[in-house]
Design an enzyme around this catalytic site. Structure first.
Site, PDB file in Angstrom:
ATOM      1  N   CYS A 224       0.843  -1.194   0.000  1.00 43.75           N
ATOM      2  CA  CYS A 224       0.000   0.000   0.000  1.00 43.75           C
ATOM      3  C   CYS A 224       0.883   1.252   0.000  1.00 43.75           C
ATOM      4  O   CYS A 224       1.158   1.843   1.046  1.00 43.75           O
ATOM      5  CB  CYS A 224      -0.938   0.005   1.214  1.00 43.75           C
ATOM      6  SG  CYS A 224      -2.165   1.323   1.166  1.00 43.75           S
ATOM      7  N   THR A 480     -26.351   2.412  10.813  1.00 40.16           N
ATOM      8  CA  THR A 480     -27.420   2.166   9.841  1.00 40.16           C
ATOM      9  C   THR A 480     -28.209   3.446   9.613  1.00 40.16           C
ATOM     10  O   THR A 480     -28.316   4.289  10.504  1.00 40.16           O
ATOM     11  CB  THR A 480     -28.374   1.058  10.313  1.00 40.16           C
ATOM     12  OG1 THR A 480     -29.346   0.817   9.293  1.00 40.16           O
ATOM     13  CG2 THR A 480     -29.080   1.421  11.610  1.00 40.16           C
ATOM     14  N   ASN A 482     -31.124   2.775   7.898  1.00 41.28           N
ATOM     15  CA  ASN A 482     -32.371   2.061   7.587  1.00 41.28           C
ATOM     16  C   ASN A 482     -32.777   2.209   6.124  1.00 41.28           C
ATOM     17  O   ASN A 482     -33.952   2.404   5.798  1.00 41.28           O
ATOM     18  CB  ASN A 482     -33.508   2.534   8.504  1.00 41.28           C
ATOM     19  CG  ASN A 482     -33.206   2.260   9.966  1.00 41.28           C
ATOM     20  OD1 ASN A 482     -33.039   3.179  10.773  1.00 41.28           O
ATOM     21  ND2 ASN A 482     -33.109   0.988  10.321  1.00 41.28           N
ATOM     22  N   GLU A 557     -23.225   3.450   0.563  1.00 41.68           N
ATOM     23  CA  GLU A 557     -23.482   2.118   1.107  1.00 41.68           C
ATOM     24  C   GLU A 557     -22.300   1.187   0.877  1.00 41.68           C
ATOM     25  O   GLU A 557     -21.993   0.332   1.707  1.00 41.68           O
ATOM     26  CB  GLU A 557     -24.765   1.555   0.481  1.00 41.68           C
ATOM     27  CG  GLU A 557     -26.014   2.322   0.931  1.00 41.68           C
ATOM     28  CD  GLU A 557     -27.268   1.933   0.176  1.00 41.68           C
ATOM     29  OE1 GLU A 557     -28.256   1.539   0.821  1.00 41.68           O
ATOM     30  OE2 GLU A 557     -27.276   2.030  -1.068  1.00 41.68           O
TER      31      GLU A 557
END
Length: 586
Positions: A224, A480, A482, A557
């Site tokens: 890396c 989250t 939702n 996400e």
């Protein structure tokens, strides 16, 4: 620029006081322009058609370019751009960025950070004596945005977020690309930065230059170069010996001895035993104390997992680092052959990503099918519960199947410069937990867990770090909004747990109360390929892998998935290392 021969340092730009920043900018501008005038007059004397930035000027110009694009303070951005313009007027070629934004995988326009900087700018104005400028600033900065866009962005990010940007810049002297991608999830980012700051800069068992060198060792195991470059600069900044950077054999024997633990943690942590720990703690004058070793282990696992995030999200080189800028002029099409050889193409080509595009019937069905599976699994849970024997069988089956999940060998990952001099045994790499003919006992969380054992051990030997890590683990696991793609009010806990437990399963770690049959229902093959690559061999991650899973989900996400991968991997490595330390102590 170093503080010698009348030149100045950059530290003053990190001040939260505008007057102090202005004074520092004036001093830097004068020093850079003096050096530029000297270079320009020297070029004339030598008969060169175009003066070349040399004697440290090139590095200073690259730093100014970074500040003009990445600093959260508008005054610094504007003044840096003006200094670059002054240098250009002298006939000296100035650098330009390579690539488009902090990630090769995510379009720059979809990364929220630039808009948040403008919010930060407005916040500063509002609390100053020039609050009457706010309305004109709104017109100038947001005229191209729809009211809905402005409401979404500004509504979610409050003053605490703007303060976080300023704190990060004040601490590090930059807003790095990792931060600019993690800002999709501010709650996690705050915890991450707080933990990293404590590990690198607060009181602790290891000296500052050791901490950065260990970061270099850890990042190098996964090739890396992005993280290696950052910590080479930081290592030198805190007084590290440049000779150590010529190779691990030039570092103190104490750090060389850490190489064996580094490679096992990075690639095969299940092989770590109390004998490895004993060897480090009882090596006479080069021995480690228990507190030092805990600090080193946390740093190693932090940077192994951060390498996973760097490759998993396609983090671009920093603008002022190698591969982040060029002094070559752009071609008519706005990118030239030097961009292509560095892996950068046209904006439209490089970011022709499914995420955020018009939903296809197939991808919409993919989301609907996943939600239906979650619903069915929940109903099955409510109706009946598998026996312990059946759940143990399903774990062994999933562990065995994970060995056969691999990416195709013809895909090309992003090229990185060779950093192998920072570690030994370059042929040592990831091997699946259980190969044919070799069996390693399953690590049962019920016998040794982070919550009941690891947390208290870390906190006892390196106070407060256990608490910081625990907070970071919990935020990543429980985070989250939702939502799932275009759907709202969705309980994603089942999916998040499947991702976390699949990663631990690949490391041989088993939760007795989890039904591993759910993993095959919720994670398809393309997603498993991405997870295993990012966690086990992150340097092989490609944009194709990133695009191929969850095709209709938002980039935020997919970044959220990477946060789960980072923390699950780090915790898995820590569990094996801390269990070995506990066994040594008892």
């Amino acid at each position: 620029m170093e503080e010698r021969e009348g030149e100045v340092r950059w530290d003053g730009l990190c001040s939260r006081d505008a007057a102090a920043r202005a004074a520092a900018l004036d001093t830097i501008g004068q020093a850079v322009l003096r050096r530029a005038e000297s270079v320009a007059s020297g070029a004339v004397a030598d008969g060169l058609p175009v003066p070349v930035a040399r004697d440290g000027l090139g590095e200073a110009l690259a730093r100014l370019l970074m500040l003009s694009k990445r600093c959260p303070f508008p005054d610094v951005r504007e003044k840096s751009e003006a200094i670059l313009g002054g240098v250009q007027e002298l006939g000296i070629r100035i650098p330009r960025p390579l690539g488009h934004g902090p990630s090769r995988f995510i379009p720059e326009k979809e990364v929220p950070a630039p808009l948040l900087w403008d919010c930060f700018f407005l916040s500063c104005l509002y609390h100053s004596e020039e609050s009457e400028k706010v309305q004109s600033a709104l017109d100038e900065h947001f005229c191209c945005l729809s009211p809905d866009c402005l409401t979404i962005q500004v509504g979610k990010e409050d003053a605490a977020m703007h303060t976080l940007f300023a704190e990060s810049f004040a601490t590090l002297g930059r807003l790095d690309n990792v931060t600019l991608v993690m800002v999709f999830h501010p709650q996690y980012l705050e915890s991450f930065l707080k933990t990293q700051h404590y590990l690198l800069q607060m009181d602790g068992p290891l000296p500052l230059h050791y901490r950065h060198y260990i970061g270099i060792m850890a990042a190098a195991r996964h090739q890396c170069s992005y993280l290696v470059n950052l910590h080479v600069n930081d290592f030198l900044h805190v007084g590290g010996d440049p000779k150590w950077l010529n190779g691990l054999e030039n570092a103190p024997q104490k750090l060389q001895n850490l190489g064996e633990l580094n490679k096992m943690l990075a690639h095969r942590p299940w092989l770590i035993t109390k004998e490895h720990i004993e060897q480090l703690l009882k090596t006479e004058e080069n021995s480690w104390s228990l507190a030092e070793l805990i600090h080193a282990v946390v740093l190693l696992t932090h940077y192994h997992s951060l390498a996973s995030f760097t490759f998993g999200c396609g983090i671009s080189p920093e603008i002022d680092c190698e591969g982040g800028h060029t002094f070559r002029p752009p071609s008519v099409s706005n990118y030239c052959i030097c961009d292509i050889t560095n892996g950068y193409h046209g904006v439209d080509e490089i970011h022709a990503s499914p995420a955020g595009s018009i939903p296809s019937t197939e991808s919409v069905c993919e989301v609907e099918a996943l939600m239906e599976k979650m619903k069915q699994l929940q109903e099955c849970r409510d109706e009946e519960e598998a026996s312990q024997e059946e759940m143990a069988t399903r774990f062994e089956r999933e562990k065995r199947e994970s060995m056969f999940v691999c990416s195709s060998e013809d895909e090309e990952s992003a090229a990185t410069r060779d950093v192998s001099r920072h570690f030994e045994d370059t042929s040592y790499g990831y091997k699946d937990f259980s190969r044919h003919g070799m069996h390693v006992p399953t690590f049962r969380v019920q016998d040794y867990s982070w919550e009941d054992h690891g947390y208290s051990l870390v906190n006892r030997l390196y106070p407060d770090v256990g608490q910081l890590l625990d907070e970071k683990f919990h935020i990543a696991y429980n985070l989250t909004y939702n939502t799932m793609a275009m759907h709202k009010d969705v309980d994603t806990s089942m999916l998040r747990r499947a991702i976390w437990n699949y990663i631990h399963c690949m490391f041989g770690i088993r939760y007795d109360d989890y039904d591993y049959g759910e993993i095959n229902q919720l994670l398809d093959r393309s997603f498993k390929v991405y997870i295993k690559t990012v966690v086990c061999t992150p340097e092989k991650t490609t944009k194709r892998m990133y695009d191929s899973f969850w095709r209709q989900f938002e980039h935020s996400e997919k970044v959220h998935v990477n946060l789960l991968l980072v923390e699950a991997r780090m915790q898995a490595e820590l569990l094996y290392a801390l269990r070995a330390i506990t066994r040594y102590m008892t």
